[in-house]
Design a protein around this motif. Structure first.
Motif, mmCIF file in Angstrom:
data_model
loop_
_atom_site.group_PDB
_atom_site.id
_atom_site.type_symbol
_atom_site.label_atom_id
_atom_site.label_comp_id
_atom_site.label_asym_id
_atom_site.label_seq_id
_atom_site.Cartn_x
_atom_site.Cartn_y
_atom_site.Cartn_z
ATOM 1 N N ILE A 1 -25.065 -41.048 12.481
ATOM 2 C CA ILE A 1 -24.158 -40.083 13.089
ATOM 3 C C ILE A 1 -23.932 -40.343 14.567
ATOM 4 O O ILE A 1 -22.884 -39.985 15.114
ATOM 5 C CB ILE A 1 -24.661 -38.632 12.860
ATOM 6 N N ASP A 2 -24.874 -41.000 15.253
ATOM 7 C CA ASP A 2 -24.706 -41.277 16.675
ATOM 8 C C ASP A 2 -24.289 -42.718 16.953
ATOM 9 O O ASP A 2 -24.331 -43.173 18.102
ATOM 10 C CB ASP A 2 -26.001 -40.946 17.427
ATOM 11 N N GLN A 3 -23.885 -43.439 15.886
ATOM 12 C CA GLN A 3 -23.358 -44.801 16.045
ATOM 13 C C GLN A 3 -21.829 -44.755 16.107
ATOM 14 O O GLN A 3 -21.198 -43.878 15.514
ATOM 15 C CB GLN A 3 -23.792 -45.668 14.867
ATOM 16 N N PRO A 4 -21.209 -45.701 16.825
ATOM 17 C CA PRO A 4 -19.730 -45.746 16.845
ATOM 18 C C PRO A 4 -19.177 -45.919 15.433
ATOM 19 O O PRO A 4 -19.692 -46.724 14.650
ATOM 20 C CB PRO A 4 -19.425 -46.973 17.709
ATOM 21 N N VAL A 5 -18.117 -45.193 15.132
ATOM 22 C CA VAL A 5 -17.591 -45.250 13.768
ATOM 23 C C VAL A 5 -16.928 -46.585 13.460
ATOM 24 O O VAL A 5 -16.679 -46.893 12.290
ATOM 25 C CB VAL A 5 -16.606 -44.091 13.499
ATOM 26 N N LYS A 6 -16.658 -47.403 14.482
ATOM 27 C CA LYS A 6 -16.108 -48.735 14.207
ATOM 28 C C LYS A 6 -17.106 -49.596 13.439
ATOM 29 O O LYS A 6 -16.714 -50.595 12.826
ATOM 30 C CB LYS A 6 -15.707 -49.426 15.513
ATOM 31 N N ASN A 7 -18.387 -49.202 13.484
ATOM 32 C CA ASN A 7 -19.414 -49.930 12.744
ATOM 33 C C ASN A 7 -19.656 -49.356 11.351
ATOM 34 O O ASN A 7 -20.502 -49.865 10.617
ATOM 35 C CB ASN A 7 -20.735 -49.922 13.527
ATOM 36 N N TYR A 8 -18.943 -48.296 10.993
ATOM 37 C CA TYR A 8 -19.122 -47.670 9.682
ATOM 38 C C TYR A 8 -18.446 -48.513 8.588
ATOM 39 O O TYR A 8 -17.445 -49.182 8.838
ATOM 40 C CB TYR A 8 -18.501 -46.269 9.661
ATOM 41 N N SER A 9 -18.982 -48.433 7.409
ATOM 42 C CA SER A 9 -18.293 -48.998 6.252
ATOM 43 C C SER A 9 -17.112 -48.091 5.902
ATOM 44 O O SER A 9 -17.021 -46.948 6.368
ATOM 45 C CB SER A 9 -19.238 -49.103 5.052
ATOM 46 N N SER A 10 -16.211 -48.607 5.057
ATOM 47 C CA SER A 10 -15.063 -47.795 4.670
ATOM 48 C C SER A 10 -15.505 -46.532 3.943
ATOM 49 O O SER A 10 -14.917 -45.459 4.114
ATOM 50 C CB SER A 10 -14.113 -48.604 3.776
ATOM 51 N N GLY A 11 -16.575 -46.646 3.135
ATOM 52 C CA GLY A 11 -17.077 -45.470 2.425
ATOM 53 C C GLY A 11 -17.623 -44.419 3.365
ATOM 54 O O GLY A 11 -17.384 -43.222 3.192
ATOM 55 N N MET A 12 -18.373 -44.820 4.391
ATOM 56 C CA MET A 12 -18.912 -43.876 5.376
ATOM 57 C C MET A 12 -17.773 -43.215 6.150
ATOM 58 O O MET A 12 -17.809 -42.016 6.434
ATOM 59 C CB MET A 12 -19.862 -44.609 6.325
ATOM 60 N N TYR A 13 -16.760 -44.013 6.484
ATOM 61 C CA TYR A 13 -15.591 -43.504 7.203
ATOM 62 C C TYR A 13 -14.944 -42.347 6.453
ATOM 63 O O TYR A 13 -14.720 -41.259 6.992
ATOM 64 C CB TYR A 13 -14.583 -44.650 7.345
ATOM 65 N N VAL A 14 -14.629 -42.610 5.182
ATOM 66 C CA VAL A 14 -13.888 -41.607 4.428
ATOM 67 C C VAL A 14 -14.768 -40.414 4.103
ATOM 68 O O VAL A 14 -14.289 -39.271 4.071
ATOM 69 C CB VAL A 14 -13.292 -42.222 3.146
ATOM 70 N N ARG A 15 -16.056 -40.620 3.867
ATOM 71 C CA ARG A 15 -16.943 -39.486 3.572
ATOM 72 C C ARG A 15 -17.026 -38.536 4.760
ATOM 73 O O ARG A 15 -16.974 -37.315 4.601
ATOM 74 C CB ARG A 15 -18.337 -39.987 3.199
ATOM 75 N N LEU A 16 -17.127 -39.100 5.961
ATOM 76 C CA LEU A 16 -17.207 -38.239 7.140
ATOM 77 C C LEU A 16 -15.885 -37.528 7.388
ATOM 78 O O LEU A 16 -15.863 -36.326 7.688
ATOM 79 C CB LEU A 16 -17.608 -39.065 8.363
ATOM 80 N N GLY A 17 -14.780 -38.252 7.249
ATOM 81 C CA GLY A 17 -13.481 -37.612 7.443
ATOM 82 C C GLY A 17 -13.229 -36.509 6.434
ATOM 83 O O GLY A 17 -12.730 -35.438 6.778
ATOM 84 N N PHE A 18 -13.577 -36.771 5.180
ATOM 85 C CA PHE A 18 -13.388 -35.766 4.147
ATOM 86 C C PHE A 18 -14.297 -34.566 4.381
ATOM 87 O O PHE A 18 -13.884 -33.411 4.205
ATOM 88 C CB PHE A 18 -13.685 -36.384 2.777
ATOM 89 N N SER A 19 -15.519 -34.822 4.810
ATOM 90 C CA SER A 19 -16.459 -33.739 5.048
ATOM 91 C C SER A 19 -15.969 -32.812 6.152
ATOM 92 O O SER A 19 -16.095 -31.584 6.054
ATOM 93 C CB SER A 19 -17.833 -34.319 5.413
#
Length: 416
Positions: free
Chosen positions: A141-159
């Motif tokens: 959660i405290d890492q830059p989202v540019k390092n997120y996988s596509s799945g982590m990206y969409v899960r956080l956005g959806f949440s």
């Protein structure tokens, strides 16, 4: 009666398609003419209503106008004609990681995205733990989202989107990147929304999910509304109308049109060709639920083979096993074979539900340990809606429903 959650009234949307757009200001000045373009109408006079508390699906081929319409509902795009009325707070998840800044951390993006969606800092503070827990990104959660996988990206956005607690949630095909566990959590959340009287509008190409998940579905084709109605009937009509017949090549069964057609075995007897025969006896790659089917295995034995066992395997495109009949299980093993011929597997009533499947054909020795010829994922075929029309899973049990009323048992038969 409460007012509809969304009213789409005669909406049309136009875009300009430029053929020779100028590349620079200097070029535009020198040419002294406007860039030529053609008008493309993504939506043409679309009208329907979405009741409050319902789950509404939008279906259609790529380029049919689904996402454009959803963006018009979200007020990202403005219709050229007509209008859209919404009643209640909107939250939209239209693109992967929409509203996220890649250089900011997940935590910072939660606050940024939440504020865009109308939450105050105090409201986000209260919901932060729930948002992070639902997305399953606590460790990042405290890492830059540019390092997120596509799945982590969409899960956080959806949440973030669903925790805005909107009256109307718009979702555009982004759940396809979530894993099975996350998709199950989403479905449970949608169910909670429906119980709470919220409205969900979803665009997806997953016909099976929409058929079961949605109350009502609208079908768009080339920007025009084709049908609006109960999810099951509209999805079935859409699948029937848009289904593309698979070509049956002259050498069908030699790996053409199959999956990855791996082949192994000692070769004393070989499966040369496989036919999938419809009720008319024609080789086909399109079947209907409830039809009579014959799967014909053409074999060639270069020498006498004692007690060969023929078998079939049917799997979904995802690789899940559906069934695997063989001649040993039914005590249909010949004493020996030599030369050429064929063996038929007859099905009086196909119980597979609509979808795409792959067929494996094989012949083994009687122990079923030594392969003479194993042809993996040799043929791919489609099943389209028939009788019965069921939407969950891959097979029908073939049963019927019966009611007991005043000691009279009434059989319920589906006529569709």
């Amino acid at each position: 009666m409460s007012d509809p959650a969304v009213v789409v009234d005669g909406v049309s949307k136009r875009f300009r398609l430029y053929g020779d757009r100028t590349r620079s200001l200097k070029q535009a000045v020198l040419q002294r003419r406007r860039a030529s373009f053609e008008e493309f109408w993504a939506l043409k006079d679309v009208s329907f209503e979405i009741p409050q508390g319902s789950t509404f699906g939008l279906i259609g081929e790529n380029g049919s106008g689904k996402s454009t319409l959803l963006k018009c509902v979200a007020k990202i795009l403005r219709p050229d004609t007509g209008g859209i009325t919404t009643n209640g707070r909107l939250a939209a998840l239209l693109e992967l990681g929409s509203g996220f800044h890649p250089e900011l951390s997940g935590r910072e993006n939660v606050y940024l995205n939440g504020s865009i969606l109308g939450l105050s800092k105090r409201e986000i503070d209260k919901r932060l733990d729930e948002i992070v827990d639902f997305a399953g990104v606590e460790a990042f959660i405290d890492q830059p989202v540019k390092n997120y996988s596509s799945g982590m990206y969409v899960r956080l956005g959806f949440s973030v989107a669903i925790n805005v607690d909107p009256d109307i949630l718009l979702v555009d095909e982004v759940l396809a990147v979530g894993d099975a566990s996350f998709q199950q959590k989403c479905m449970e959340k949608f169910a909670d929304y429906r119980r709470a009287g919220r409205t969900v509008v979803v665009v997806s190409h997953a016909m099976g999910s929409l058929r079961n998940f949605c109350d009502t579905v609208a079908w768009l084709e080339h920007g025009k509304l084709q049908a609006v109605g109960p999810a099951g009937s509209v999805v079935d009509d859409y699948v029937d109308e848009t289904h593309a017949d698979r070509e049956v090549p002259s050498d069908a069964g030699d790996g053409v049109g199959g999956g990855d057609d791996a082949r192994w075995g000692s070769g004393e007897i070989r499966v040369d060709r496989v036919e999938v025969l419809d009720p008319a006896g024609e080789d086909t790659r399109t079947l209907r639920t409830g039809d009579a089917v014959v799967i014909r295995l053409h074999y060639r034995a270069s020498q006498r083979v004692e007690r060969p066992v023929f078998g079939l395997g049917i799997t979904t495109l995802e690789g899940h096993d559906v069934t695997g009949p063989n001649t040993r299980d039914t005590d249909d093993v010949p004493e020996s074979l030599h030369g050429t011929g064929h063996v038929d597997f007859r099905v009086d009533r196909l119980t597979l539900l609509p979808g795409s499947y792959e067929l494996t054909a094989a012949v083994y020795d009687y122990t079923c340990q030594h392969p003479f010829d194993h042809r993996h994922r040799l043929v791919r075929f489609d099943v389209v809606p028939g009788v019965p029309r069921e939407g969950v899973g891959v097979v029908s049990l073939g049963g019927d429903w019966r009611y007991s009323e005043s000691d009279v048992v009434a059989a319920v038969r589906h006529t569709r």
